[in-house]
Write a protein that holds these residues in place. Sequence first.
Motif: not given
Length: 160
Positions: A1-7, A141-144, A117-121, A111-112
């Motif tokens: 789904m990264n390559n696809l534009s899905i809501d 992400d920062v710690v990794s 965050i956009r979906g939950l908003n 899912t990034t």
Amino acid sequence: MNNLSIDPRVKLATFFLLFTFSFFLSSMPSALVLIALCLAISAVGGVLKKVVKKLVIFVPMLIVAFLLWTFFSSFSLFYAKSENVNVLNGAFMSIRLFLFLTISMTFIFTTTPEEMIRGLNALRFPKSLVFLLGLSLREVDVVSREFVSIKEAQASRGLE
């Protein structure tokens, strides 16, 4: 789904439904169908190799789960059987655990954090909850990244 534009709302709802269905499974064929569906979603999203690579890490845990559910299911509060050894129960519970892992890995790799965050908003979750989740995901992400850079620095100094 990264390559696809899905809501992002569709992604969240899809994986929420997959998790919900996986908790109510009662047969092995239905679990295998859901595993195949998750692997198909990850293949369409272009992350199948990453998902399989991470799932291989969990094979020892799945073996231990199989052995525990096979030989000690009579001690379970939820799945108590009269038999001491129940191979089918061990196989079903291990496949179910593999299904949970597959759903999780597919969701994580397709899912990034920004999409989540956009979906939950968009689903009108409380702002404080969305902020807390977004902050924690960014911090992971920062710690990794810091871990990787420290590991590379130690390797360059010969300190593995």
